[in-house]
Design a protein around this motif. Structure first.
Motif, short mmCIF file in Angstrom:
data_model
loop_
_atom_site.label_atom_id
_atom_site.label_comp_id
_atom_site.label_asym_id
_atom_site.label_seq_id
_atom_site.Cartn_x
_atom_site.Cartn_y
_atom_site.Cartn_z
N LEU A 195 0.84 -1.20 0.00
CA LEU A 195 0.00 0.00 0.00
C LEU A 195 0.88 1.25 0.00
O LEU A 195 2.07 1.16 0.29
CB LEU A 195 -0.92 -0.03 1.23
CG LEU A 195 -0.23 0.03 2.62
CD1 LEU A 195 -0.42 1.43 3.23
CD2 LEU A 195 -0.77 -1.00 3.56
N PRO A 196 0.32 2.46 -0.32
CA PRO A 196 -1.05 2.78 -0.66
C PRO A 196 -1.21 3.34 -2.08
O PRO A 196 -2.26 3.81 -2.42
CB PRO A 196 -1.36 3.90 0.33
CG PRO A 196 -0.08 4.69 0.37
CD PRO A 196 1.03 3.69 0.14
N HIS A 197 -0.14 3.35 -2.89
CA HIS A 197 -0.11 4.01 -4.19
C HIS A 197 0.02 5.53 -4.00
O HIS A 197 0.99 6.12 -4.38
CB HIS A 197 -1.34 3.67 -5.04
CG HIS A 197 -1.34 4.25 -6.42
ND1 HIS A 197 -1.81 5.52 -6.70
CD2 HIS A 197 -0.94 3.75 -7.61
CE1 HIS A 197 -1.69 5.78 -7.98
NE2 HIS A 197 -1.16 4.72 -8.57
N VAL A 217 4.82 9.88 3.17
CA VAL A 217 5.43 8.55 3.36
C VAL A 217 5.61 8.26 4.84
O VAL A 217 5.26 7.16 5.33
CB VAL A 217 6.78 8.47 2.62
CG1 VAL A 217 7.51 7.17 2.96
CG2 VAL A 217 6.59 8.58 1.11
N LYS A 218 6.13 9.23 5.57
CA LYS A 218 6.33 9.02 7.02
C LYS A 218 5.01 8.86 7.74
O LYS A 218 4.90 8.06 8.69
CB LYS A 218 7.14 10.19 7.59
CG LYS A 218 8.60 10.17 7.17
CD LYS A 218 9.42 11.28 7.81
CE LYS A 218 9.27 12.58 7.07
NZ LYS A 218 10.24 13.61 7.52
N LEU A 236 5.58 -0.58 1.47
CA LEU A 236 5.06 0.74 1.14
C LEU A 236 5.40 1.06 -0.32
O LEU A 236 6.58 1.05 -0.70
CB LEU A 236 5.67 1.81 2.07
CG LEU A 236 5.52 1.56 3.58
CD1 LEU A 236 6.04 2.76 4.36
CD2 LEU A 236 4.08 1.25 3.96
N HIS A 237 4.37 1.33 -1.11
CA HIS A 237 4.53 1.53 -2.55
C HIS A 237 3.87 2.84 -2.94
O HIS A 237 2.68 3.04 -2.70
CB HIS A 237 3.85 0.35 -3.29
CG HIS A 237 3.97 0.39 -4.78
ND1 HIS A 237 4.42 -0.70 -5.50
CD2 HIS A 237 3.68 1.34 -5.71
CE1 HIS A 237 4.41 -0.42 -6.79
NE2 HIS A 237 3.95 0.83 -6.94
N GLY A 263 13.89 6.50 1.52
CA GLY A 263 14.06 5.20 2.16
C GLY A 263 14.56 5.33 3.59
O GLY A 263 14.13 4.59 4.48
N ASP A 264 15.45 6.29 3.82
CA ASP A 264 15.97 6.50 5.17
C ASP A 264 14.89 7.03 6.11
O ASP A 264 15.00 6.87 7.34
CB ASP A 264 17.15 7.48 5.13
CG ASP A 264 18.39 6.88 4.48
OD1 ASP A 264 18.46 5.64 4.36
OD2 ASP A 264 19.27 7.67 4.06
N ASP A 265 13.85 7.68 5.54
CA ASP A 265 12.75 8.17 6.37
C ASP A 265 11.94 7.01 6.97
O ASP A 265 11.32 7.17 8.03
CB ASP A 265 11.80 9.04 5.54
CG ASP A 265 12.39 10.38 5.16
OD1 ASP A 265 13.33 10.83 5.85
OD2 ASP A 265 11.93 10.98 4.17
#
Length: 427
Positions: A195-197, A217-218, A236-237, A263-265
């Motif tokens: 998820l979630p697009h 994202v976070k 996560l996408h 990615g680091d987040d």
């Protein structure tokens, strides 16, 4: 085994896709919204307005034993963008179907799916048929072959492509649409695998230097932690529709830097970034995506690149897989055309060690979504889109339940064979 079942007649039924066709170029240019509408003039040829209701055309094969099997033709939400076929025009598609596809259908052996596709979907006047025609007709041919064999679509695919019958479901990927926060909660509560697009399709959603996107994202990661069940840990996408390149710059190193930072987040999650940039052509996309993939791998990032735009046909899919120009290739079914080519595309990805995502569009129908579920499970793809529509619940139900039904059928048949073998051994 040969069959005497033939196509006696063909019927067509107009219908609706499950969302809308949208002019991506106009939206990307920053048009204003007016409720659910977009204000302003369209930019992509064929669009009379920026957002129009998705239409579909069903094709029904009337078989000589009285059975009628169906397939659905339609386009994708962002038709005419990223190297895709132009906007789905009902009248033109119907006319070509009647003049070219239907006469071929009445002279084909429907017991062999691949051979039937090759015959009916052969080039016309030196060109491919519209991909919408390929897509809908091939669905109906797959259903016809399954009817003749008295099996599921999955079993036809496994038989014709020499695949083992599946024993496990394919991870489900849900898309949020614009109601992002509410739909993220739905996905988490239903424990969706991926998820979630996010529909990051505008500068407003991406934000200056990508800060709005990174905050989202976070937030998604925190929401999973806050309301997800014990042990729930999805991938996560996020589909960013090229906005990393548009906002940050089109340099592969700069794009890789940004993706690594995202990615680091969320270091505890596998992260998929779909369509980080659109380099304008398949060849340019191949070269630049291969660079980005290599950079992420060298840095040990938890992020994976998913390609969509400029990777449409089976030939495109094979190139991206062979060149490792993505970690995951979206096999976007309406853009690929024949569902036989979707199968070949997934298998090509697996052969090259690249992830295969059986995708599509929110503008599809319940029928095409169920076909996609059977193809995904037959080929054991790495992920499958919960479609159609943008409501989350419907797509999860349609694609998820279809997978479960197929597995139940296959498990039942295994148990019956085991029972028969046991009784035979006793005698």
């Amino acid at each position: 085994m040969a069959t005497s079942v033939t196509v006696r007649d063909v019927i067509l039924a107009p219908g609706n896709g499950s969302f809308f066709y949208d002019d991506q170029a106009a939206i990307r240019a920053g048009v204003a919204t007016d409720g659910f509408r977009y204000a302003g003039a369209p930019l992509t040829p064929g669009f009379q307005s920026i957002r129009i209701p998705a239409r579909s055309l069903s094709i029904g094969l009337v078989l000589s034993d009285g059975m009628i099997v169906w397939g659905d033709m339609m386009g994708v939400q962002y038709s005419g963008a990223g190297g895709r076929d132009p906007l789905f025009m009902m009248d033109a598609i119907e006319s070509l179907t009647r003049s070219v596809a239907i006469p071929r259908l009445k002279s084909t052996d429907i017991s062999n799916f691949q051979a039937a596709c090759s015959h009916v979907l052969a080039h016309h006047e030196g060109s491919r048929l519209p991909l919408a025609v390929e897509y809908g007709v091939s669905q109906a041919l797959l259903a016809a072959a399954a009817h003749v064999a008295c099996t599921t679509l999955t079993e036809v695919v496994c038989s014709e492509f020499s695949l083992s019958l599946p024993e496990k479901r394919v991870p489900l990927y849900a898309q949020s649409g614009d109601a992002r926060e509410i739909n993220v909660d739905k996905m988490i509560l239903k424990a969706v695998d991926i998820l979630p697009h996010g529909l990051i399709n505008s500068r407003e959603k991406f934000g200056p230097s990508g800060e709005t996107f990174r905050a989202f994202v976070k937030w998604v990661a925190k929401r999973v932690s806050d309301i997800g069940g014990p042990g729930y840990h999805p991938t996560l996408h996020f589909d960013v529709y090229g906005w990393i390149g548009l906002e940050i710059g089109m340099d592969a190193n700069t794009i890789a830097d940004f993706i690594c930072a995202v990615g680091d987040d969320v270091p505890d999650y596998r992260l998929h970034i779909e369509s980080p940039a659109d380099f304008g052509s398949t060849n340019a996309q191949l070269d630049e995506y291969a660079k980005i993939v290599n950079l992420l791998d060298e840095r040990g990032s938890n992020a994976r690149i998913v390609v969509d735009e400029q990777c449409n046909t089976l030939d495109d899919i094979k190139l991206f897989a062979e060149m490792k120009a993505a970690h995951i290739v979206q096999v976007k079914m309406p853009d690929v055309g024949s569902v036989a080519d979707t199968i070949r595309g997934v298998l090509a990805c697996k052969q090259s060690g690249v992830g295969a995502y059986v995708g599509g569009s929110c503008s599809e129908t319940d029928l095409s979504a169920r076909v996609s579920a059977q193809i995904a499970i037959a080929t054991q793809a790495d992920m499958v889109l919960a479609k159609p529509g943008m409501g989350v619940d419907e797509g999860i139900s349609i694609v998820g339940n279809e997978q479960n039904r197929v597995l139940a059928v296959l498990n039942y048949r295994r148990s019956q064979r085991a029972l028969s073998n046991g009784e035979a051994n006793l005698t």
